[in-house]
Design a protein around this motif. Structure first.
Motif, PDB file in Angstrom:
ATOM      1  N   HIS A   1       0.849  -1.196   0.000  1.00  9.73           N
ATOM      2  CA  HIS A   1       0.000   0.000   0.000  1.00  9.73           C
ATOM      3  C   HIS A   1       0.883   1.244   0.000  1.00  9.73           C
ATOM      4  CE1 HIS A   1       0.526   1.217   4.206  1.00  9.73           C
ATOM      5  NE2 HIS A   1      -0.260   2.238   3.952  1.00  9.73           N
ATOM      6  N   ASP A   2       2.178   1.050   0.305  1.00  7.58           N
ATOM      7  CA  ASP A   2       3.128   2.164   0.281  1.00  7.58           C
ATOM      8  C   ASP A   2       4.523   1.582   0.101  1.00  7.58           C
ATOM      9  OD1 ASP A   2       3.893   1.019   2.675  1.00  7.58           O
ATOM     10  OD2 ASP A   2       3.517   2.778   3.913  1.00  7.58           O
TER      11      ASP A   2
ATOM     12  N   ASP B   1       8.263   1.740   2.139  1.00  7.04           N
ATOM     13  CA  ASP B   1       8.858   2.174   3.405  1.00  7.04           C
ATOM     14  C   ASP B   1      10.384   2.130   3.334  1.00  7.04           C
ATOM     15  OD1 ASP B   1       6.253   1.993   5.136  1.00  7.04           O
ATOM     16  OD2 ASP B   1       6.368   0.038   4.154  1.00  7.04           O
TER      17      ASP B   1
ATOM     18  N   ASP C   1       6.897   6.190   2.986  1.00  5.01           N
ATOM     19  CA  ASP C   1       7.287   6.502   4.368  1.00  5.01           C
ATOM     20  C   ASP C   1       8.801   6.510   4.475  1.00  5.01           C
ATOM     21  OD1 ASP C   1       4.721   6.687   5.384  1.00  5.01           O
ATOM     22  OD2 ASP C   1       4.647   4.594   6.045  1.00  5.01           O
TER      23      ASP C   1
HETATM   24 MN    MN Z   1       4.250   2.397   5.835  1.00  7.31          MN
END
Ligand code: MN
Ligand code: 8DG
Ligand code: MN
Length: 385
Positions: free
Chosen positions: A203-204, A206, A309
């Protein structure tokens, strides 16, 4: 003891951090429904119930084969009465009526859509739901007051709910690497989160950043962010500075799973090469014609929004931070529970404190950390609890 029976070692291992949980397993037909119930419990802020379903699902992920009958489960840990009832129904009927009605329920669907907006938590989503709102579009149409984060979340809703591929993560890795190396030569950057565990999509993306010279990493994030902004690569960013030293949490009371590193929650503007787009759609009409107001359109060029992130850690805490940011979320939670309940220790992404010895334990690698915790080393690819 039952002679001649293959008893999986899993039966004595009730903490997920004691088990190897691969990404691909044999029981998705059971774990996916159980995780729907876990998610639904989260939406009702029933954390205990949610964890119980997640632990049940996690045990099944660690099994060497697909479950075919209830008696195969009798020696397994963590399977509560409710989970067993759901599993039984699926084994007998192919589906669970409770799970299917949850999936179809207006509340579940609305909560899923509303919490799917970056910056919206369960509390806010639930308030909106009770006010009659059902989707991100309702937020726009009713003119809800939104934070900057939520505005970005609504604007890029479709992109941010489109899974990030490994290939996209690699392109972002290159960009982050260039940015960091430009502002702090010698810095070390690692991909953490789901991609470090071997996931194909996320979803992202990191990242964890450090520098071998302790202190060189201080106030690094604003420099990285400025570099990225100068290149026009950021659609949104929120940087939080390191607050570990001024924190008053104390060794025995780590601040839940929130850590205090310098960090940046961001949305990248990722250029898409022509090859990635549908070749039959001309770039100028790509995704055009949208009138729903949830997404700024990529007319002319083709790019997409991706959540990234970034976390900066001092070198002395790098092993702790690496372990803490690799996940999965359940694996992390279980590590902390193991440390506290079984070892009288307190683990965070910054440190490990031994209450009996009344001292912090140092570690330079994840391997050393597992050893301090009295656990067999589990590589990232088997932390998919
Ligand atoms: Mn994350
Ligand atoms: P995904 O993005 O592919 O969906 O999965 P993921 O990579 O496993 O999830 P994530 O939400 O990106 O979280 C990655 C790891 O980072 C996870 O283990 C939890 C951890 N994490 C946060 N927030 C914080 C935090 O504030 N402090 C610490 N120590 N860890 C955190 O997401
Ligand atoms: Mn992630």
């Amino acid at each position: 003891p039952k002679p001649c029976e293959v008893t999986p070692a899993i039966i004595t291992k009730s903490y997920a951090c004691q088990r190897r949980t691969p990404l691909k397993h044999h029981n998705s037909f059971l774990t996916e429904p159980l995780e729907i119930l876990a998610e639904n419990a989260e939406f009702s802020e029933n954390e205990g119930r949610s964890i119980a379903f997640r632990r049940s699902a996690s045990v099944l992920k660690a099994l060497p084969r697909a479950v075919r009958a209830m008696d195969e489960l009798k020696d397994l840990p963590c399977l509560g009465e409710h989970s067993l009832r759901v599993i039984k129904e699926i084994l007998e009927d192919g589906t669970s009526s409770e799970v299917e009605s949850t999936r179809q329920s207006e509340q579940f669907q609305a909560m899923k859509a509303l919490t799917g907006v970056f910056g919206v938590g369960v509390r806010t989503a639930d308030r909106w739901f009770r006010e009659g709102l059902r989707s991100p579009l309702d937020l726009v149409h009713t003119g809800q007051k939104l934070s900057h984060t939520q505005q970005a979340g609504v604007q890029h809703y479709n992109d941010l709910n489109t899974p990030v591929t490994k290939k996209e993560a690699m392109v972002i890795s290159d960009i982050v690497e260039r940015a960091v190396k430009a502002v702090l030569p010698g810095a070390i950057i690692i991909l953490t989160g789901g991609f470090r565990r071997g996931k194909e999509v996320g979803h992202d993306v990191d990242f964890l950043i450090t520098h071998p010279e302790e202190g060189a990493e201080e106030r690094l994030m604003p420099k990285i962010v400025n570099w990225l902004e100068d290149q026009g690569l950021l659609l949104y960013q929120k940087t939080t500075r390191n607050s570990y030293l001024e924190s008053k949490d104390g060794p025995a009371r780590p601040p839940s799973n929130m850590d205090r590193f310098e960090r940046c929650f961001s949305i990248f503007r990722l250029e898409q090469t022509k090859v990635d787009c549908d070749e039959h759609v001309d770039a100028s009409s790509y995704n055009s014609g949208r009138t729903d107001g949830t997404e700024e359109r990529h007319s002319g060029s083709s790019w997409r929004a991706v959540r990234v992130d970034l976390v900066v850690s001092p070198y002395s805490q790098f092993a702790f931070a690496t372990l803490g940011w690799t996940g999965s979320k359940l694996f992390e939670r279980e590590l902390r529970r193991w440390a506290g309940q079984e070892k009288g220790m307190s683990l965070s992404s910054h440190a490990l404190y031994d209450s009996k010895q009344q001292r912090y334990l140092q570690a330079n690698s994840e391997e050393e950390l597992f050893a301090h915790l009295g656990l067999e080393y589990i590589p990232p690819s088997e932390r998919n609890a």
